[in-house]
Enzyme design. Structure first.
Site, PDB file in Angstrom:
ATOM      1  CE  LYS A  43      -3.643   2.266   2.619  1.00  0.00           C
ATOM      2  NZ  LYS A  43      -4.572   2.117   3.748  1.00  0.00           N
ATOM      3  CE  LYS A  73      -5.951   1.735  -0.610  1.00  0.00           C
ATOM      4  NZ  LYS A  73      -6.357   1.793   0.750  1.00  0.00           N
TER       5      LYS A  73
HETATM    6  C1  PBG Z   1      -7.298   2.919   5.543  1.00  0.00           C
HETATM    7  C2  PBG Z   1      -7.678   2.845   4.102  1.00  0.00           C
HETATM    8  C3  PBG Z   1      -7.560   3.863   3.153  1.00  0.00           C
HETATM    9  C4  PBG Z   1      -8.067   3.336   1.960  1.00  0.00           C
HETATM   10  C5  PBG Z   1      -8.479   2.034   2.216  1.00  0.00           C
HETATM   11  N1  PBG Z   1      -8.203   1.745   3.551  1.00  0.00           N
HETATM   12  C6  PBG Z   1      -7.129   5.276   3.294  1.00  0.00           C
HETATM   13  C7  PBG Z   1      -5.749   5.624   3.622  1.00  0.00           C
HETATM   14  O1  PBG Z   1      -4.840   4.807   3.736  1.00  0.00           O
HETATM   15  O2  PBG Z   1      -5.555   6.825   3.815  1.00  0.00           O
HETATM   16  C8  PBG Z   1      -8.135   4.072   0.651  1.00  0.00           C
HETATM   17  C9  PBG Z   1      -9.091   3.513  -0.371  1.00  0.00           C
HETATM   18  C10 PBG Z   1      -9.438   4.447  -1.491  1.00  0.00           C
HETATM   19  O3  PBG Z   1      -8.826   5.506  -1.698  1.00  0.00           O
HETATM   20  O4  PBG Z   1     -10.377   4.103  -2.214  1.00  0.00           O
HETATM   21  N2  PBG Z   1      -8.293   2.395   6.376  1.00  0.00           N
END
Ligand code: PBG
Length: 326
Positions: free
Chosen positions: A197, A250
């Protein structure tokens, strides 16, 4: 042989031929719909930066999930927004917390006909908006956060989650969660790790939907640097070693090279998250008439499959499923 042979043109002559020789396709079976449920709402609340996406009430969530199931979408992933937040994200493992209530309702509604995934992270539950417990100096403490994740995943499993999806990028989070689930008798529940991520600005609209923007600083101390690709392999191999059943990359489109690379080294199911910013950029350009939103949506999703993902988390799930059913 005479040149040009026109062999490649022959393969593209009719729609049926093109369908026959297509190397990849997007099917309903690939899709996971991300859904937001918020405590204390009187009706579903549209998210301005994500046209077509809602913060749901428990009631409207039930209706949406039933519709998705009827369209053949195999899974949803839930994000909860509690009415009260605090430093340790207490609502996240409260048996009556918003996501636990949603899981119980949905399990009751759809039985085993749909996979219930849940995001396992603290940022929607903490008043500071970070994905963990803070030290007095304001840094996210890795191991204190693991203790919270152990408790949260068990509450989610007890409420009916099939798949625990930790997204906080703490070191050791998969091992901690696997251990806690097994110890509590939930060795049949899966862990889908948000293994790779990135610290991406493409999560901007999600932070409106999840009401979870960090109140100070950013997430670069725990999420990955967009400049790194080899490190992604380090992340996934560690997570698989710790017991991840599936791994995720992601965002998706800016990281197709990473999806392909990860695909080439792992055999577990690979998910990719077409994130909020990717969705919103597409919708905004389409609304202005600058692109054909429908065609671009298909290109986005098929490119994610082509790169090697098996599973796509996408806010487009419902419209794509409707189209595939139509
Ligand atoms: C954190 C989380 C995020 C997303 C999914 N889980 C936000 C972040 O890390 O700031 C982002 C998903 C998206 O942008 O569609 N719980």
């Amino acid at each position: 042989m005479t040149f040009p042979t026109r062999r490649l043109r022959r393969l593209r002559r009719t729609p049926a031929l093109r369908r026959l020789v297509a190397e990849h396709s997007v099917t309903v079976d690939d899709l996971v719909a991300p859904l937001f449920v918020k405590e204390g709402l009187t009706g579903p609340q549209p998210i301005l930066s994500m046209p077509g996406v809602m913060q749901h009430t428990q009631e409207s969530l039930r209706t949406e999930v039933r519709a998705l199931r009827d369209l053949g979408v195999p899974a949803v992933i839930l994000f909860g927004i509690p009415s009260a937040k605090d430093g340790r994200g207490s609502a996240a493992d409260d048996p009556d917390g918003v996501v636990q209530v949603a899981l119980r309702n949905l399990r009751d509604e759809v039985g085993d006909s749909l996979v219930l995934m849940v995001d396992t992270c603290l940022d929607e539950y903490t008043d500071h908006g970070h994905c963990g417990i803070l030290t007095p100096a304001g840094e996210v403490d890795n191991d204190d956060t693991l203790d919270r994740l152990r408790s949260i995943c068990v509450a989610q499993a007890r409420a009916g989650a099939d798949v625990i999806a930790p997204s906080g990028m703490m070191d050791g989070m998969v091992g901690a969660i696997r251990g806690a689930l097994d110890d509590a008798g939930f060795d049949d529940r899966l862990v889908l790790s948000y293994a790779v991520k990135y610290a991406s600005a493409e999560y901007g609209p999600f932070r409106d939907a999840g009401e979870c923007a960090p109140q100070f600083g950013d997430r670069r101390g725990y999420q990955m640097d967009p400049a790194n690709a080899r490190e992604a392999l380090d992340e996934v191999l560690l997570d698989i070693d710790e017991g991840a059943d599936m791994v995720m990359v992601k965002p998706a489109l800016s990281y197709l090279d990473v999806i392909a690379e990860v695909r080439s080294v792992v055999n577990v199911p690979l998910a990719a998250y077409h994130v909020s910013g990717e969705y919103s950029m597409l919708k905004a350009a389409a609304a202005n008439g600058w692109i054909d939103g429908h065609q671009v949506a298909w290109e986005h999703l098929v490119s994610i499959k082509r790169a090697g993902a098996d599973i796509i988390l996408t806010y487009l799930a419902r419209e794509i499923a409707e189209e595939l059913n139509g």
